[in-house]
Every structure is written in C-alpha cells, then in structure tokens.
Design a protein around this motif. Structure first.
Motif, PDB file in Angstrom:
ATOM      1  N   TRP A 188      31.055  60.498  80.124  1.00 16.44           N
ATOM      2  CA  TRP A 188      31.117  59.400  81.172  1.00 16.44           C
ATOM      3  C   TRP A 188      29.809  59.177  81.482  1.00 16.44           C
ATOM      4  O   TRP A 188      29.355  58.098  81.991  1.00 16.44           O
ATOM      5  N   HIS A 191      28.581  56.388  78.921  1.00 19.39           N
ATOM      6  CA  HIS A 191      29.364  55.107  79.392  1.00 19.39           C
ATOM      7  C   HIS A 191      28.483  54.393  80.775  1.00 19.39           C
ATOM      8  O   HIS A 191      28.151  53.418  80.512  1.00 19.39           O
ATOM      9  N   GLN A 195      26.503  51.042  80.968  1.00 20.92           N
ATOM     10  CA  GLN A 195      26.613  49.989  82.147  1.00 20.92           C
ATOM     11  C   GLN A 195      25.276  49.599  82.824  1.00 20.92           C
ATOM     12  O   GLN A 195      25.283  48.338  83.155  1.00 20.92           O
ATOM     13  N   GLN A 223      29.507  54.477  74.076  1.00 21.29           N
ATOM     14  CA  GLN A 223      29.983  53.549  72.705  1.00 21.29           C
ATOM     15  C   GLN A 223      28.927  53.239  71.517  1.00 21.29           C
ATOM     16  O   GLN A 223      29.326  53.116  70.500  1.00 21.29           O
ATOM     17  N   ASN A 457      33.445  48.431  90.723  1.00 21.95           N
ATOM     18  CA  ASN A 457      34.056  48.129  89.495  1.00 21.95           C
ATOM     19  C   ASN A 457      33.497  48.898  88.262  1.00 21.95           C
ATOM     20  O   ASN A 457      34.438  49.421  87.179  1.00 21.95           O
ATOM     21  N   ASP A 458      32.312  49.335  88.316  1.00 22.26           N
ATOM     22  CA  ASP A 458      31.741  50.134  87.174  1.00 22.26           C
ATOM     23  C   ASP A 458      32.595  51.463  87.524  1.00 22.26           C
ATOM     24  O   ASP A 458      32.995  52.123  86.191  1.00 22.26           O
ATOM     25  N   ASN A 460      35.504  52.290  88.648  1.00 23.06           N
ATOM     26  CA  ASN A 460      36.645  52.262  88.385  1.00 23.06           C
ATOM     27  C   ASN A 460      36.936  52.217  86.695  1.00 23.06           C
ATOM     28  O   ASN A 460      38.002  52.674  86.135  1.00 23.06           O
ATOM     29  N   ASP A 461      36.050  51.284  85.962  1.00 23.69           N
ATOM     30  CA  ASP A 461      36.001  51.326  84.433  1.00 23.69           C
ATOM     31  C   ASP A 461      35.762  52.769  83.771  1.00 23.69           C
ATOM     32  O   ASP A 461      36.254  53.082  83.032  1.00 23.69           O
ATOM     33  N   LEU A 462      34.684  53.501  84.634  1.00 21.32           N
ATOM     34  CA  LEU A 462      34.403  54.743  84.110  1.00 21.32           C
ATOM     35  C   LEU A 462      35.760  55.942  84.357  1.00 21.32           C
ATOM     36  O   LEU A 462      35.907  56.646  83.329  1.00 21.32           O
ATOM     37  N   PRO A 464      39.420  55.522  85.277  1.00 22.95           N
ATOM     38  CA  PRO A 464      40.472  54.695  85.509  1.00 22.95           C
ATOM     39  C   PRO A 464      41.833  55.456  86.121  1.00 22.95           C
ATOM     40  O   PRO A 464      42.597  54.978  86.826  1.00 22.95           O
ATOM     41  N   LYS A 467      42.198  56.033  90.504  1.00 28.79           N
ATOM     42  CA  LYS A 467      43.510  55.592  91.485  1.00 28.79           C
ATOM     43  C   LYS A 467      44.527  56.454  91.778  1.00 28.79           C
ATOM     44  O   LYS A 467      45.460  56.314  92.762  1.00 28.79           O
TER      45      LYS A 467
END
Length: 480
Positions: A188, A191, A195, A223, A457-458, A460-462, A464, A467
C-alpha cells in the motif's frame, strides 16, 4: 525503444533525471529544491517491521487496577511480566544489566474518555516517557482483517479470513498489502507513493519517495516502481567497481565499461545498463551530499547507539536531514527488527528486543526534535501477526490479534480500539488462545495515508475494504 527515464521508472528511481549526469548534480539539485519547496511542507512516514510476530501482549499489558489484569495473569501464568521479572532465572536477577525489572505504568485515555491503567515492558522507559507526553497511540488487539465479523462467523466461514492465517510469509504479504490480501506482490505504501509522486516528487529528485534500509520490500513496491534500497551510514562506491582499487578491481571496471559501450538490441541488457548507470550516478550524488553535510550528519548519528534498529533509524534521520538537497517533500521509510518468533526462550529474548525498540525510537524522536520535525514525521510498528495469549511452556505460538504503536508529535496519544478479554476461551479467543482482532490494520493504514497527504478518493482506492468497517479509519492525529 526503452528510454533512460523509463529504465529509472522501472527500477524505482523515477525523478533521478539528467541532473545526475551533470558535472555538479548536487548543485543542480540544491538549487531546484531551494526554489521549489521548504521544510514546512515536509512529511515522513516510517514503518518499523517487527519480524517474526511480536508478542505485544507483553509489550503493553494491564496494570494492577485494570479490569483485565487478573485474566492476563491467569492466562499467561509464568509468562506474565509481573511474574517472571521476580523469578531467579530472569537474567536481571543474575546480574545481567541488559535486563530491567522495573514495570513502567502509563495511563491511556480511549476515545470515549475512559482511562486505562497499563504498563510497558521493563526496559521501555523511552516509550513510557513519550506516551506520558501524549506522543504514543496504542492500538489494541489489531490485525489483518478483510472484513469485520464475530468469532462464530469466521469459524463457520460466513466471513472471509486471511488465507494461511498463521504463516509468516503469507501474513507479511497480507500486512504489506494493506487490505489483508496475500495474493498480491505490491504494497500500500508503494501504491500511495505512485498516487502522490506527481505532487510531491520534484523533477530533479535523486531518490523515490520509498526507501528501505533493510533490503527490497513489498510494502514499498507499486504497480510501476519499487522503493530504493540504502544501507545505513556513509554511502560507499558500488562494491567491486572502484577504479582506484587494485588491479583486479580496475580490470573489473574496464570490463563493465566495455560491456556498457557495446551496441545491443537486447532489452534486458539495455535495462541492466540503465540500472547500473543509475546506481553509479546515485552513489556519486549521495557521496557528494554526505561530504557537504558531514558535520550535521555526524550530529544526527550521535543520538543513536550501535543496535541494528538504531543504525537503520539513524540512516532514516540522516536521509530526512538531506530532504531538501534530495528534492523531497514526502518520504516513506521501511526498517526492520527481527527475532520476535519466540516459540522458545521468550523470557530471555523478548526483553532485549523491546528495550532495543524503545531506545531506537526514543533516539529517533530526539534526532527529529533537533531538526524541529517531530510533528512532520510519524513512526508506526507492524508485525507478521500476534501470538497466543497462553504459553507453550517456554514461549508463545503464532496468533492473530496484537497491539501496535503509532508515535509522533502529530499523534493524538491514547488507546484506540477495544482492549481484549485476555482469557483463553473468552469472547475474544478465536482458537486456542489466539485472539480475534477487533480493529483492522486497514483502519490504521487509512489514517496514516490521509495524514501523509492522500486524498479521500486516494484512501478509498488504496483501501477498498475500509467501507466495510463501520467506524472507518482511526482518528489517530491531532487537528492541526
């Protein structure tokens, strides 16, 4: 056609641009850094990996007035810290001054205002002092969770458990992934760095945002990039490529230079050349930086002893000192301390490891204070997994839930998560003394990433699966 910039990107050196090849790359980098940013916008994040699975139930444990004190004592028996520090076989009682007997009480307030009477393990005086200064968050009974669930739900497979739950290599992968997934090879932090690199990595930056002082690491791998690997201490030339060495070394240099000059359409050879050239350029720049800042770097080094973790954190602090010359507004560091797989001899082994952890962190905070950066750097612990609440006779076996620490002046000190029922067969016992985590590492990681600069948003992308946890990320940091 593979360009040099693409090669640098492939090996985690994106940002190590043509300035590295100039006659004075240090000057070019310094001018760029001075113009583009200052220390006030800097943040650093440091992960201390406690390899082997730290028994945190003896790192932080209930004091005598805590409701779980008697359960702790009954469950741990001879392994309970208040019991073994008074036993004749404990090495402090045999005159070994590396060990301490003094329990270190602390009072930590949780999120609803309740005070918890706890103790740090003897020898962790530095962390006790930091905790009393409201700079240490203890996250109770945390671990790898893909989704929340009850003990029965996990046992009946109604909720997803991390695969290979008690295996070292698999759980380290799950920890590094940030979401409990041990089927990935990225981390993480890697990633997150990708970002944020467009915002925080300067065009002439010498290093990537992610730096490991303990070898290549999944946590820093994204990535499209990997973190840099540095060794603590003064940078040296690439081993075996010293043109001022003996005849064998000179011949090796000539051979490498010849190989680099040969024409080739082979992609791998071209990538290899790019990697070697980048490493040579980087060594040159770091050597120049070290020479230019030798006195300041020596002052930082003086805060630290010769312990393995201290040496790594000294390297981190020295790299932070050079942040502007390196063109860095954000840096992420990985360091490690091994030896925590205490199936046997835990009473002899773990006290020394915990004392070293405390000394190294304390020295690091002192070094940061000398740079006026204690609010801008946050340090946290991680480990493969927790350990069993109950003893196997000489140590503990692989577990699940554990306690972790987050340290820094930006941290809102206190107790986070739910303190577990420390009883074999109790409500928090998943199986055979292995406690079911009540807080996911995802909730800690999300808080760290947001503080570091990741947008909602970053984050939440890292993460998922964040939530899926009703309470979301932990409010670990003070409002600035």
């Amino acid at each position: 056609m593979i360009l040099r910039r693409e090669i640098l990107k492939a090996f985690g050196l994106l940002g190590a641009s043509s300035a590295l090849l100039q006659s004075n790359p240090l000057l070019a980098l310094q001018v760029t850094a001075d113009k583009q940013h200052g220390a006030s916008d800097y943040k650093g994040l440091v992960c201390i990996m406690l390899n082997g699975g730290n028994d945190a139930f003896n790192m932080v444990f209930p004091d005598t007035t805590h409701p779980q004190y008697q359960n702790y004592m009954n469950s741990r028996q001879a392994l309970a810290v208040p019991n073994y520090v008074n036993q004749p076989q404990y090495l402090a009682n045999k005159g070994d001054d590396r060990y301490s007997k003094q329990l270190l009480p602390i009072m930590l307030r949780d999120l609803v205002g309740q005070q918890h009477a706890l103790s740090f393990h003897p020898g962790m005086e530095g962390l006790q002092s930091l905790a009393r200064g409201n700079q240490v968050a203890v996250i109770a009974n945390t671990g790898v969770l893909i989704e929340p669930g009850s003990r029965d739900e996990f046992k009946k497979n109604k909720k997803r458990k991390p695969a290979f739950l008690f295996a070292h290599n698999q759980q380290r992968k799950a920890v590094y992934s940030g979401v409990g997934d041990n089927n990935v090879t990225t981390g993480w932090a890697g990633h997150m760095n990708e970002q944020l690199s467009f915002k925080y990595v300067q065009p002439n930056a010498v290093l990537p945002m992610g730096i490991s002082f303990r070898g290549s690491n999944q946590w820093l791998r994204g990535q499209h990039s990997i973190g840099a690997v540095l060794a603590p201490g003064k940078p040296s030339k690439i081993i075996g490529l010293d043109d001022k060495g003996n005849k064998r070394q000179q011949a090796r240099v000539e051979t490498v230079q010849t190989l680099q000059s040969l024409p080739s359409d082979d992609v791998l050879i071209r990538v290899m050349r790019g990697k070697l050239t980048s490493a040579q350029d980087l060594a040159t720049v770091l050597t120049q930086l070290w020479a230019e800042n030798s006195k300041a770097l020596a002052k930082i080094d003086a805060f630290f002893d010769d312990g393995k973790l201290s040496r790594q954190l000294a390297g981190v602090a020295q790299t932070i000192l050079l942040r502007e010359s390196l063109g860095m507004q954000r840096q992420v560091f990985m360091v490690e301390l091994g030896g925590f797989d205490t199936h046997a001899g835990q009473i002899d082994k773990q006290p020394l490891l915990l004392a070293e952890l405390s000394r190294a962190i304390t020295s690091f905070q002192q070094a940061l204070a000398s740079l006026s950066l204690t609010k801008q750097v946050t340090t946290f612990t991680a480990s493969d997994f927790g350990r069993t609440l109950t003893s196997n006779g000489s140590g503990t076996d692989h577990g699940w839930g554990s306690h972790q620490l987050v340290i820094g002046s930006a941290v809102q000190g206190g107790l986070y998560g739910q303190w577990p029922i420390m009883l074999r067969g109790g409500a928090d016992d998943y199986r055979s003394g292995r406690l079911l985590p009540s807080t996911s590492l995802t909730q800690i990681n999300a808080s760290l990433a947001a503080w570091f600069g990741a947008s909602k948003n970053d984050v939440n992308d890292l993460f998922p699966n964040l939530k899926d946890f009703p309470t979301g990320s932990l409010p670990l940091f003070k409002r600035m």
